[in-house]
Design an enzyme around this catalytic site. Structure first.
Site, PDB file in Angstrom:
ATOM      1  N   SER A  83       0.719  -1.097  -0.183  1.00  9.10           N
ATOM      2  CA  SER A  83      -0.081  -0.118   0.024  1.00  9.10           C
ATOM      3  C   SER A  83       0.926   1.208  -0.029  1.00  9.10           C
ATOM      4  O   SER A  83       2.166   1.490   0.012  1.00  9.10           O
ATOM      5  CB  SER A  83      -0.730  -0.236   1.205  1.00  9.10           C
ATOM      6  OG  SER A  83      -0.087  -0.323   2.341  1.00  9.10           O
ATOM      7  N   LYS A  96      -1.328   5.788  -5.340  1.00  8.94           N
ATOM      8  CA  LYS A  96      -2.143   5.536  -6.508  1.00  8.94           C
ATOM      9  C   LYS A  96      -2.964   6.880  -6.702  1.00  8.94           C
ATOM     10  O   LYS A  96      -3.439   7.274  -7.825  1.00  8.94           O
ATOM     11  CB  LYS A  96      -3.280   4.400  -6.170  1.00  8.94           C
ATOM     12  CG  LYS A  96      -2.730   3.254  -6.389  1.00  8.94           C
ATOM     13  CD  LYS A  96      -3.879   2.114  -6.400  1.00  8.94           C
ATOM     14  CE  LYS A  96      -4.836   2.121  -4.966  1.00  8.94           C
ATOM     15  NZ  LYS A  96      -4.335   1.247  -3.998  1.00  8.94           N
ATOM     16  N   ILE A 148      -2.064   9.924  -6.131  1.00  7.50           N
ATOM     17  CA  ILE A 148      -1.331  10.856  -6.891  1.00  7.50           C
ATOM     18  C   ILE A 148      -1.104  10.736  -8.277  1.00  7.50           C
ATOM     19  O   ILE A 148      -1.194  11.505  -9.160  1.00  7.50           O
ATOM     20  CB  ILE A 148      -0.049  11.085  -6.204  1.00  7.50           C
ATOM     21  CG1 ILE A 148      -0.143  11.423  -4.682  1.00  7.50           C
ATOM     22  CG2 ILE A 148       1.029  12.292  -6.783  1.00  7.50           C
ATOM     23  CD1 ILE A 148      -0.857  12.842  -4.337  1.00  7.50           C
ATOM     24  N   ASP A 173      -7.860  11.031  -0.350  1.00  4.59           N
ATOM     25  CA  ASP A 173      -7.180  11.118  -2.143  1.00  4.59           C
ATOM     26  C   ASP A 173      -8.094  12.101  -2.473  1.00  4.59           C
ATOM     27  O   ASP A 173      -7.699  12.717  -3.307  1.00  4.59           O
ATOM     28  CB  ASP A 173      -7.533   9.881  -2.408  1.00  4.59           C
ATOM     29  CG  ASP A 173      -6.212   9.232  -2.281  1.00  4.59           C
ATOM     30  OD1 ASP A 173      -5.083   9.697  -2.169  1.00  4.59           O
ATOM     31  OD2 ASP A 173      -6.167   7.696  -2.312  1.00  4.59           O
ATOM     32  N   THR A 201      12.291  -6.995 -10.118  1.00  4.21           N
ATOM     33  CA  THR A 201      10.815  -6.936 -10.876  1.00  4.21           C
ATOM     34  C   THR A 201       9.865  -7.906 -10.445  1.00  4.21           C
ATOM     35  O   THR A 201       8.833  -8.111 -10.917  1.00  4.21           O
ATOM     36  CB  THR A 201      11.106  -7.060 -12.614  1.00  4.21           C
ATOM     37  OG1 THR A 201      11.565  -8.527 -12.754  1.00  4.21           O
ATOM     38  CG2 THR A 201      11.947  -6.023 -13.175  1.00  4.21           C
ATOM     39  N   GLY A 231     -10.446  19.643  15.429  1.00  3.75           N
ATOM     40  CA  GLY A 231     -10.297  18.308  16.459  1.00  3.75           C
ATOM     41  C   GLY A 231     -11.604  18.233  16.749  1.00  3.75           C
ATOM     42  O   GLY A 231     -12.713  18.861  16.798  1.00  3.75           O
ATOM     43  N   CYS A 279     -11.644  25.631  13.003  1.00  3.54           N
ATOM     44  CA  CYS A 279     -12.636  24.891  13.668  1.00  3.54           C
ATOM     45  C   CYS A 279     -12.439  24.940  14.934  1.00  3.54           C
ATOM     46  O   CYS A 279     -12.600  25.817  15.664  1.00  3.54           O
ATOM     47  CB  CYS A 279     -12.918  23.527  12.788  1.00  3.54           C
ATOM     48  SG  CYS A 279     -14.640  23.013  13.073  1.00  3.54           S
ATOM     49  N   MET A 329     -10.243  27.617  16.370  1.00  9.25           N
ATOM     50  CA  MET A 329     -11.213  28.993  16.411  1.00  9.25           C
ATOM     51  C   MET A 329     -11.874  28.868  17.723  1.00  9.25           C
ATOM     52  O   MET A 329     -11.877  29.852  18.509  1.00  9.25           O
ATOM     53  CB  MET A 329     -12.101  28.854  15.175  1.00  9.25           C
ATOM     54  CG  MET A 329     -13.106  30.277  15.392  1.00  9.25           C
ATOM     55  SD  MET A 329     -14.613  29.733  15.858  1.00  9.25           S
ATOM     56  CE  MET A 329     -15.772  31.034  15.627  1.00  9.25           C
ATOM     57  N   HIS A 384     -13.261  25.125   7.368  1.00  9.54           N
ATOM     58  CA  HIS A 384     -12.091  24.344   7.017  1.00  9.54           C
ATOM     59  C   HIS A 384     -11.421  25.353   5.686  1.00  9.54           C
ATOM     60  O   HIS A 384     -11.739  24.536   4.546  1.00  9.54           O
ATOM     61  CB  HIS A 384     -12.097  23.384   6.746  1.00  9.54           C
ATOM     62  CG  HIS A 384     -12.728  22.334   8.190  1.00  9.54           C
ATOM     63  ND1 HIS A 384     -11.587  21.901   9.035  1.00  9.54           N
ATOM     64  CD2 HIS A 384     -13.748  22.378   8.844  1.00  9.54           C
ATOM     65  CE1 HIS A 384     -12.168  21.096   9.982  1.00  9.54           C
ATOM     66  NE2 HIS A 384     -13.564  21.459   9.852  1.00  9.54           N
ATOM     67  N   GLU A 433      -8.758  24.819   4.319  1.00 10.30           N
ATOM     68  CA  GLU A 433      -7.750  23.752   3.874  1.00 10.30           C
ATOM     69  C   GLU A 433      -8.489  23.176   2.753  1.00 10.30           C
ATOM     70  O   GLU A 433      -7.613  22.601   1.794  1.00 10.30           O
ATOM     71  CB  GLU A 433      -6.986  22.916   4.959  1.00 10.30           C
ATOM     72  CG  GLU A 433      -7.961  22.091   5.787  1.00 10.30           C
ATOM     73  CD  GLU A 433      -8.593  22.558   6.690  1.00 10.30           C
ATOM     74  OE1 GLU A 433      -9.105  23.590   6.756  1.00 10.30           O
ATOM     75  OE2 GLU A 433      -9.154  21.697   7.770  1.00 10.30           O
TER      76      GLU A 433
HETATM   77  N1  GLN Z   1     -15.235  19.505  17.825  1.00 10.82           N
HETATM   78  C1  GLN Z   1     -15.733  20.705  17.308  1.00 10.82           C
HETATM   79  C2  GLN Z   1     -17.287  20.654  16.941  1.00 10.82           C
HETATM   80  O1  GLN Z   1     -17.893  19.672  16.552  1.00 10.82           O
HETATM   81  C3  GLN Z   1     -15.194  21.198  16.333  1.00 10.82           C
HETATM   82  C4  GLN Z   1     -14.891  20.212  14.887  1.00 10.82           C
HETATM   83  C5  GLN Z   1     -13.856  20.586  13.983  1.00 10.82           C
HETATM   84  O2  GLN Z   1     -12.555  20.997  14.291  1.00 10.82           O
HETATM   85  N2  GLN Z   1     -13.999  20.084  12.949  1.00 10.82           N
HETATM   86  O3  GLN Z   1     -17.676  21.626  16.810  1.00 10.82           O
END
Ligand code: GLN
Length: 539
Positions: free
Chosen positions: A14, A18, A20, A72, A189, A355, A382, A385, A508, A510
């Site tokens: 693994s 794949k 990329i 991915d 190979t 998180g 998230c 913040m 998010h 990102e």
């Molecule tokens: N745990 C937080 C919430 O549920 C933040 C979630 C996150 O960071 N994606 O609001």
């Protein structure tokens, strides 16, 4: 034209990339003028990766339509710049659920429901969905796992059937590893041969082999692989290790992967892929004028895949600023008030990661306090913040035991609270506030400076939100709401205007950063980090 289907399978081990390779091929075909999409089939039983611990499966990537998907898909979007959706990520769990739901409805008219044909039919239906419904010219389907896994067998069988049914309109690319043995000093190979044999046992003859290697493959070796594996010489493609994944499309172009694919599918070559903006990006990436160190404070730092989209966003935004971003992962459980100075001594910017749950929260709050008090540019995403809001409540407003209700059900100051619509939800899977929502950005804020517009759309994945009953107090004390959802008035962005650059976003950013469109929030963050660093160096 009839949609063409390309399958990408993997053998030997693994993590060969794949995703990329699929994204790079898609990029080249897209650059030649074809409409291309990529989908990923994951052989596990979970309905989606939303409920998976990041230690298990890395980051969970969220699409515009609010699907919680495999990371991915993030690569697909970053390379192709076109949004993916729920249809682009299917798991075995989802396949079985659909088939079992149909069985309960009586749709199979008394038949015995079996892996062949019912499960494989459902796999084939989903493979074709993007072609028939969205009319893409080319659909690339990445089959997760490695051939030989019990779990991937139904997928390989579906590929066998499809190859038989649609013939010329489909092809299989198999990715393997050519290991280098240092004792004899040779590339080997045999694993590739065995892996192709495994595929053949399942009735699938690969059309193209992509060989992952640490050393260049010579002509003899390629000839040998071609002979043993029944593929043309030009269909043996070298995929050598490179310093950045963003070089892979250029590499695949040099290896003529796109040309071989188009020839085999009977498609016109069209123009050479221009890839000019792509190469400009690579040039900037490889020739930075400055360097900065940014700390990513999170609790899954042992596994960088847990923050994949954030790391990639820094690469895009760094290149845009002609600055090399060195991302230092700092474990949130290890940050205390006493050691902050030591932990962040070479750091010019701090990001506190998203998180869930209580673990590592105190460290995140300590890191934020340090960033706020020491004028270090800060970006909270998230949960990051939300922690910035808690930190401000505790240390600036003096709200004793201020917290998020996620961490403390009985806090006297729930400055972050469960969203109204979440209060009756019990099931965990797919029930958060997910996907794209509009946000109105306030003029004169750092966020406005970044986006340069007031109407934006960003993706979400959360249950908790800023508690608006505290907003007035916060704004008076210097933490303002810089962006709200126009309908619900949820606070989506917070800022501290007296700080050089302190921004927390409930969404998010990102997930929306790509090579050609680096995300404005990350670009502005790096810019602020560079500016503050310059100021400090001048003193
Ligand atoms: N745990 C937080 C919430 O549920 C933040 C979630 C996150 O960071 N994606 O609001």
């Amino acid at each position: 034209m009839a949609t063409k289907y390309i399958f990408v399978t993997g053998g030997v081990t693994s993590s060969l990339g794949k995703g990329i390779i699929s994204a790079s091929l898609a990029k080249l075909l897209q650059a030649r003028g074809y409409s291309v999409t990529i989908q990923k089939f994951d052989p596990y039983i979970n309905i989606d990766p939303g409920t998976l611990n990041p230690y298990e499966h890395g980051e969970c990537y969220v699409t515009e339509d609010g699907a919680e998907t495999d990371l991915d898909l993030g690569h697909y979007e970053r390379f192709l710049n076109t949004p993916t959706s729920q249809a682009n990520n299917v798991t075995t769990g989802r396949i079985y659920q659909t088939v079992i739901d149909k069985e309960r409805k009586g749709d199979f008219l008394g038949k015995t429901v079996q892996i062949i044909p019912h499960i494989t039919d459902e796999i084939k239906r989903r493979i074709k969905l993007l072609g028939t419904k969205h009319k893409y010219d080319i659909v690339i389907t990445e089959i997760g796992g490695t051939v030989g896994d019990i779990e991937s067998l139904p997928y390989i069988e579906a590929v066998r059937q499809l190859k038989w049914e649609i013939g010329k309109n489909c092809l299989v690319i198999h990715l393997t590893l050519v290991p280098y043995l240092s004792a004899p000093g040779e590339l080997k190979t045999k694993p590739t041969q065995h892996s192709v044999k495994l595929l053949l046992e399942n009735g699938v003859q690969p059309d193209i082999l992509v060989l992952r290697t640490e050393h260049p493959l010579n002509k003899e070796l390629r000839k040998k692989v071609a002979l043993f594996c029944n593929v043309d010489f030009e269909s043996v493609i070298e995929s050598i290790d490179v310093s950045t994944i963003y070089e892979v499309p250029v590499l695949m172009h040099k290896e003529k992967l796109d040309v071989t694919v188009l020839k085999k599918l009977g498609l016109a070559m069209k123009d050479e892929p221009p890839l000019i903006p792509w190469n400009d990006f690579l040039k900037k990436l490889k020739n930075p004028k400055t360097h900065v160190n940014i700390a990513l404070v999170g609790k899954y730092v042992e596994l960088s895949d847990a923050y994949k989209s954030i790391s990639e966003s820094f690469i895009h935004a760094g290149a845009e600023n002609e600055c090399k971003v060195h991302l230092k992962f700092i474990h949130s459980e290890e940050v205390t008030i006493a050691n902050s100075e030591e932990k962040f001594k070479d750091i010019q910017g701090i990001l506190v990661a998203p998180g869930f749950g209580h673990r590592g929260i105190d460290g995140k709050i300590n890191a934020i306090k340090y960033a706020r008090e020491n004028n270090i540019p800060f970006l909270g995403i998230c949960l990051g913040m939300q922690c910035a809001v808690i930190e401000f409540g505790l240390n600036v407003l003096g709200l004793k035991d201020a917290n998020s209700r996620e961490m403390n059900r009985t806090t006297p100051h729930p400055v972050i609270d469960l969203m109204e619509e979440q209060k009756t939800i019990i099931e965990k899977g797919g029930t958060m506030r997910l996907g794209s929502y509009p946000c109105k950005v306030k003029k004169g804020t750092n966020a406005f400076g970044a986006y340069k517009k007031t109407q934006i759309n960003e993706r979400h994945r959360h249950r908790y939100e800023f508690n608006n009953s505290y907003l007035e107090q916060y704004e008076k004390a210097g933490m303002i709401s810089a962006g709200i959802n126009p309908e619900s008035e949820l606070v989506e962005i917070i800022e501290i205007p007296s700080h050089p650059w302190f921004v927390g976003v409930q969404f998010h950013p990102e997930y929306k950063s790509s090579v050609l469109y680096p995300h404005p929030i990350f670009v502005a963050f790096i810019k602020a980090v560079m500016e503050e660093n310059m100021k400090k160096l001048e003193v």
